[in-house]
Design an enzyme around this catalytic site. Sequence first.
Site, mmCIF file in Angstrom:
data_model
loop_
_atom_site.group_PDB
_atom_site.id
_atom_site.type_symbol
_atom_site.label_atom_id
_atom_site.label_comp_id
_atom_site.label_asym_id
_atom_site.label_seq_id
_atom_site.Cartn_x
_atom_site.Cartn_y
_atom_site.Cartn_z
ATOM 1 C CB THR A 39 0.262 -1.252 3.982
ATOM 2 O OG1 THR A 39 -0.791 -2.106 3.527
ATOM 3 C CG2 THR A 39 0.543 -1.548 5.444
ATOM 4 C CD GLN A 83 -3.910 -4.455 4.264
ATOM 5 O OE1 GLN A 83 -5.004 -3.965 3.931
ATOM 6 N NE2 GLN A 83 -3.381 -5.503 3.654
ATOM 7 C CD GLN A 140 -5.578 -6.216 7.973
ATOM 8 O OE1 GLN A 140 -6.804 -6.177 7.912
ATOM 9 N NE2 GLN A 140 -4.839 -6.795 7.052
ATOM 10 C CG ASP A 141 -1.081 -4.379 8.558
ATOM 11 O OD1 ASP A 141 -1.143 -5.500 9.094
ATOM 12 O OD2 ASP A 141 -0.903 -4.226 7.334
ATOM 13 C CG ASP A 176 -1.111 -9.953 9.827
ATOM 14 O OD1 ASP A 176 -1.124 -11.025 10.434
ATOM 15 O OD2 ASP A 176 -1.446 -9.848 8.620
ATOM 16 N NE ARG A 228 -1.570 -13.348 8.870
ATOM 17 C CZ ARG A 228 -2.551 -13.153 8.002
ATOM 18 N NH1 ARG A 228 -3.100 -14.187 7.394
ATOM 19 N NH2 ARG A 228 -3.001 -11.937 7.732
ATOM 20 C CD1 TRP A 279 3.294 -10.510 4.520
ATOM 21 C CD2 TRP A 279 4.661 -9.067 5.545
ATOM 22 N NE1 TRP A 279 3.238 -9.311 3.827
ATOM 23 C CE2 TRP A 279 4.061 -8.421 4.433
ATOM 24 C CE3 TRP A 279 5.542 -8.346 6.361
ATOM 25 C CZ2 TRP A 279 4.346 -7.079 4.121
ATOM 26 C CZ3 TRP A 279 5.816 -7.027 6.044
ATOM 27 C CH2 TRP A 279 5.220 -6.408 4.934
#
Length: 584
Positions: free
Chosen positions: A348, A378, A400-401, A422, A490, A492
């Site tokens: 990531t 990611q 994502q990310d 996220d 949320r 992490w």
Amino acid sequence: MNKIKQSLTRISNSNKKKLFFSLFTALLITASIIAISASVTSSQKTKTKNNIVSSSLSLSHHSHTIIKTACTTTLYPDLCFSAISSEPNITHKINNHKDVISLSLNITTRAVEHNFFTVENLLRRKNLSEREKIALHDCLETIDDTLDELKEAQRDLLLYPNKKTLYQHADDLKTLISAAITNQVTCLDGFSHDGADKQVRKVLEQGQVHVEHMCSNALTMTKNMTDKDIAKFEENNNKKNRKLLEEENGVNWPEWISAGDRRLLQGAAVKADVVVAADGSGNFKTVSEAVASAPLKSSKRYVIKIKAGVYKENVEVPKKKSNIMFLGDGKKNTIITASRNVVDGSTTFHSATVAVVGGNFLARDITFQNTAGPSKHQAVALRVGGDLSAFYNCDIIAYQDTLYVHNNRQFFVNCFISGTVDFIFGNSAVVFQNCDIHARKPDSGQKNMVTAQGRVDPNQNTGIVIQKCRIGATKDLEGLKGTFPLYLGRPWKQYSRTVIMQSSISDVIDPIGWHEWNGNFALNTLVYREYQNTGPGAGTSKRVNWKGFKVITSASEAQTFTPGNFIGGSTWLGSTGFPFSLGL
């Protein structure tokens, strides 16, 4: 292996010398470090006072008392006292609370140097996967950053409390040590994808966790010291501390910026030092070449004008290149794009299209993009770790990310951020102001999360603050919002902290508001707050009933999360030339 050899050169020359001079010392203390690390858990705090007595026979009573007082309130007190009291000639080095912190930082630095050699030895292993090599490279980078941060914290501590205001000194010290903590976690997070990755992680874990815990202790002691000094200062001044801001034309400016300077910052054209143009009409054809041309450790702003075009490259602004500005031709016209992702073998951390590590970085009128797609998991468009970095009128787009706000202090204003799972994550101290934050259509079965904040220590000064923004959905998701629920965030990590305030929230947000990470993990220790939000998704009557969630009702409490307080904005946002508001 060429990539690995190149990664080793990232360790600065000064750091290399210190690393190799410290090898013999590091090897000698390895056994004691392992023994201390293995024996320490937070549950042992209740036994600390007894342990301290038996561990301190060689200390003078005066030194013993100072160390005991400083260490007792840390999260890992046995480790704190054992590490410091085992130092040679300790009695001659401890005269006050600040001395304990300084010695703790010195000991921690040696442990970080030891971890460097652990990574170097792992790189000699055969049959490492490409991602394992990349993850080890990430660890070398975070080790280098940690050494810089700890050394800067030591220098700053020597000046305390005389060279800056108490507020700035406290914020700078906490930021440096918080970033060092985050770096240890980042290294280990790179080995969390496959079973083979996790075997490599096991070799690193003890050393990385040891440093994380040592940094945690230094951070707690620093916070205790600065909090006490600030409280005393405010009491002596009847709590009438510094005047931070004044209102002018809808923008709050630090009082020390003159009216002439304000006009210059608000409207003057920015002169470019070099120009990037894909058609060859500028000084360089790629953004990376322009970054390479920037001077090292410059205190003068180096402006890279990026003309309209699509630049398909991965760009890194390294730590040694500070005060760089990317100036685009309009965010819809100047696009930096790539497609690195975890499914295809990246970490990531390494997947970022643009990675900013150098401090005081600015970007204006640019799109940062990762086109890997939702099925590639990611895939970061922009990673930011440079302290005091700011972004104005930029688009950050991926799935994502999308945006990795890794560490240190950051500010985003008038930006558009879009993604799926996220899509704003990391462990910096960051404020988003007047931004459009929109979820987009994910893969089937995925749940969209606006944030996944990664604070791992309750004393870190980190968190995500979204102020006066608009949270909604892109067109491809708007008609399907019942199929793909969206949550504000949320947890992490254990002490995840996110604040949404004075923002407009559309009905794309599920009424429950927030989502768990894994069962009951972090629900009691997280810090999730909402304050004066509007729109059909802003109602809080059906929100989660977790211990860590609260609706703020006090303006004074909300004020602690404004740019003026949360990221020390009065000392640096004025120099960006970007619009901002320091308060509510």
